[in-house]
Design an enzyme around this catalytic site. Structure first.
Site, PDB file in Angstrom:
ATOM      1  N   THR A 150      -3.189  -4.890  -0.093  1.00 50.45           N
ATOM      2  CA  THR A 150      -1.866  -4.843  -0.697  1.00 50.45           C
ATOM      3  C   THR A 150      -1.949  -5.434  -2.098  1.00 50.45           C
ATOM      4  O   THR A 150      -2.582  -6.466  -2.299  1.00 50.45           O
ATOM      5  CB  THR A 150      -0.832  -5.637   0.132  1.00 50.45           C
ATOM      6  OG1 THR A 150       0.405  -5.717  -0.604  1.00 50.45           O
ATOM      7  CG2 THR A 150      -1.297  -7.046   0.434  1.00 50.45           C
ATOM      8  N   GLY A 151      -1.333  -4.781  -3.061  1.00 52.64           N
ATOM      9  CA  GLY A 151      -1.381  -5.311  -4.415  1.00 52.64           C
ATOM     10  C   GLY A 151      -1.128  -4.239  -5.455  1.00 52.64           C
ATOM     11  O   GLY A 151      -0.557  -3.181  -5.167  1.00 52.64           O
ATOM     12  N   ARG A 182       3.264   9.300  -8.934  1.00 58.66           N
ATOM     13  CA  ARG A 182       2.277   8.210  -8.896  1.00 58.66           C
ATOM     14  C   ARG A 182       1.896   7.866  -7.460  1.00 58.66           C
ATOM     15  O   ARG A 182       2.732   7.747  -6.573  1.00 58.66           O
ATOM     16  CB  ARG A 182       2.836   6.978  -9.593  1.00 58.66           C
ATOM     17  CG  ARG A 182       1.903   5.757  -9.594  1.00 58.66           C
ATOM     18  CD  ARG A 182       2.185   4.809  -8.468  1.00 58.66           C
ATOM     19  NE  ARG A 182       1.365   3.578  -8.550  1.00 58.66           N
ATOM     20  CZ  ARG A 182       1.283   2.669  -7.592  1.00 58.66           C
ATOM     21  NH1 ARG A 182       1.973   2.820  -6.488  1.00 58.66           N
ATOM     22  NH2 ARG A 182       0.517   1.599  -7.738  1.00 58.66           N
ATOM     23  N   VAL A 183       0.606   7.688  -7.231  1.00 62.01           N
ATOM     24  CA  VAL A 183       0.083   7.266  -5.937  1.00 62.01           C
ATOM     25  C   VAL A 183      -0.834   6.071  -6.151  1.00 62.01           C
ATOM     26  O   VAL A 183      -1.682   6.092  -7.054  1.00 62.01           O
ATOM     27  CB  VAL A 183      -0.697   8.404  -5.250  1.00 62.01           C
ATOM     28  CG1 VAL A 183      -1.311   7.911  -3.941  1.00 62.01           C
ATOM     29  CG2 VAL A 183       0.215   9.602  -4.986  1.00 62.01           C
ATOM     30  N   GLY A 184      -0.659   5.031  -5.367  1.00 64.38           N
ATOM     31  CA  GLY A 184      -1.499   3.847  -5.479  1.00 64.38           C
ATOM     32  C   GLY A 184      -2.663   3.868  -4.515  1.00 64.38           C
ATOM     33  O   GLY A 184      -3.121   4.938  -4.084  1.00 64.38           O
ATOM     34  N   ASP A 185      -3.118   2.687  -4.124  1.00 66.48           N
ATOM     35  CA  ASP A 185      -4.314   2.603  -3.283  1.00 66.48           C
ATOM     36  C   ASP A 185      -4.032   2.773  -1.803  1.00 66.48           C
ATOM     37  O   ASP A 185      -4.930   3.138  -1.043  1.00 66.48           O
ATOM     38  CB  ASP A 185      -4.992   1.246  -3.496  1.00 66.48           C
ATOM     39  CG  ASP A 185      -4.114   0.093  -3.005  1.00 66.48           C
ATOM     40  OD1 ASP A 185      -2.978  -0.039  -3.514  1.00 66.48           O
ATOM     41  OD2 ASP A 185      -4.553  -0.669  -2.130  1.00 66.48           O
ATOM     42  N   GLY A 196      -1.897  -1.333  -7.107  1.00 64.33           N
ATOM     43  CA  GLY A 196      -2.759  -0.263  -6.636  1.00 64.33           C
ATOM     44  C   GLY A 196      -3.757   0.279  -7.624  1.00 64.33           C
ATOM     45  O   GLY A 196      -4.881   0.654  -7.251  1.00 64.33           O
ATOM     46  N   THR A 219       3.839  -3.698   0.561  1.00 65.53           N
ATOM     47  CA  THR A 219       2.996  -2.851   1.398  1.00 65.53           C
ATOM     48  C   THR A 219       2.693  -3.554   2.715  1.00 65.53           C
ATOM     49  O   THR A 219       2.493  -4.763   2.745  1.00 65.53           O
ATOM     50  CB  THR A 219       1.668  -2.569   0.661  1.00 65.53           C
ATOM     51  OG1 THR A 219       1.955  -1.838  -0.523  1.00 65.53           O
ATOM     52  CG2 THR A 219       0.710  -1.772   1.520  1.00 65.53           C
TER      53      THR A 219
END
Length: 358
Positions: free
Chosen positions: A244-245, A221-224, A247, A193
């Site tokens: 970043t990481g 799927r959606v992360g942070d 999510g 990211t």
């Protein structure tokens, strides 16, 4: 109560006077954090990453040095990294389980906390620009999938073909994941990211984040990264953060907003002190910097306690540019009008302090 209000006002005036000596602008960027192995980093590979990080840093810094807006600076920096195949954003994004590239991005203006985000787009070369268009040209904050792409067409974005985003390394990672029945973390040793945060000469903050997500992600799927408050947050009263990481954990902690909220509380509770005559004492720059670092580290510790890892970058109204990560490395860089200009990959590589001198 009137005396307390007056004291707060005087302290803020003292703080403002102190800030005149601080960097007039500040910028921090990241290109992902993760389990990076120094032994696996060849000189050629390291040089390539450092070159692209420096190019992103230079693009944003030039805008800020010329008196431009923090919003424009972070977009310029992020576009450089979205266009690089080295990072998991734009070109070079990871593949979903179905073999497509689905892109997420978000952006936030600290002046009015206006924000825009997109998730699951497949045809937009620079998702950060679409996120900003959602912010400025719609009544919404987040658009997703086909709807976001329809909005992009309506606003004049060109349709970018899927082959533009695909790279052999990312395709190999998906194939290896399927063949060996690995998890996304087994093939993604780093979270690529990208993000940027900035303070401009007008005292405004901005933050932005862009990603391709996790290798082999399914079911939309959606992360942070596209979630305001988790992967991105900016508030002129506190800070600008990009994360970043992993999510799922950053979402659960609400990392970006949590850091800014704690810093706002720190200003109200801890940064206001008085001498023995009751007169307000302006905090030292080093004390503020340490408080900022401590807050960021504490929130990242919270992520680690839940089982997640990654990192954050943040910039404060005083010009502090701070990194915090609980992994072996994070592709990162920072620059300020006070002369700081550096990029780094592994922990402890910073050559200079981004703490303002007073």
């Amino acid at each position: 109560m009137k005396n307390l209000i007056a004291a707060v006002a005087l302290a803020l005036m003292s703080h403002a006077a102190m800030a005149e000596d601080a960097p007039k602008w500040s910028l921090a960027i990241h290109g992902g954090a993760g389990t990076l192995d120094p032994k696996a980093m060849t000189p050629e590979k390291r040089a390539a990453y450092e070159a692209d990080l420096q190019a992103a840093l230079d693009a944003g810094s030039k805008i800020l040095a010329d008196g431009g807006d923090a919003m424009d600076a972070i977009k310029a920096a992020i576009i450089i990294m979205e266009d690089s195949p080295l990072f998991n954003a734009g070109k070079g994004a990871v593949f979903t389980w179905d073999g497509t590239n689905e892109l997420d991005a978000s952006i936030m203006d600290g002046r009015d906390r206006s924000a825009g985000a997109v998730a699951g787009v497949k045809t937009v070369k620079n998702p950060i620009l679409l996120a900003d268009t959602v912010r400025t040209q719609s009544e919404h904050v987040m658009l997703m999938g086909a709807g976001a792409e329809a909005f992009a067409l309506e606003k004049g974005f060109a349709v970018t073909p899927p082959e533009y985003f695909a790279t052999p390394a990312r395709r190999e990672a998906l194939e290896r994941m399927k063949a060996k029945k690995l998890s996304a973390l087994d093939v993604d040793h780093k979270f690529g990211t990208v993000g940027a945060v900035a303070l401009d000469m007008k005292g405004n903050l901005a933050a932005g984040t862009s990603t391709g997500g996790m290798t082999g992600k399914r079911w939309g799927r959606v992360g942070d990264a596209p979630v305001i408050g988790a992967g991105t947050y900016a508030d002129n009263r506190a800070c600008a953060v990009s994360a970043t990481g992993w999510g799922e954990y950053f979402l659960r902690v609400g990392v970006a907003h949590e850091i800014c909220a704690r810093l706002r509380a720190a200003r109200a509770m801890n940064w206001l002190s008085f001498d023995n005559k009751g007169a307000p004492i302006a905090p030292e720059a080093e004390d503020i910097a340490q408080t900022v670092q401590d807050v960021a580290d504490a929130v990242m510790y919270d992520v680690a306690e839940l089982g997640g890892d990654g990192g954050v970058i943040l910039v404060t109204p005083e010009g502090h540019a701070i990194f915090s990560f609980n992994t072996t490395g994070m592709y990162r860089g920072r620059a300020t009008s006070a002369g700081v200009n550096e990029v780094a990959i592994f922990g402890g590589e910073e050559k200079a302090s981004a703490t303002p001198d007073h």
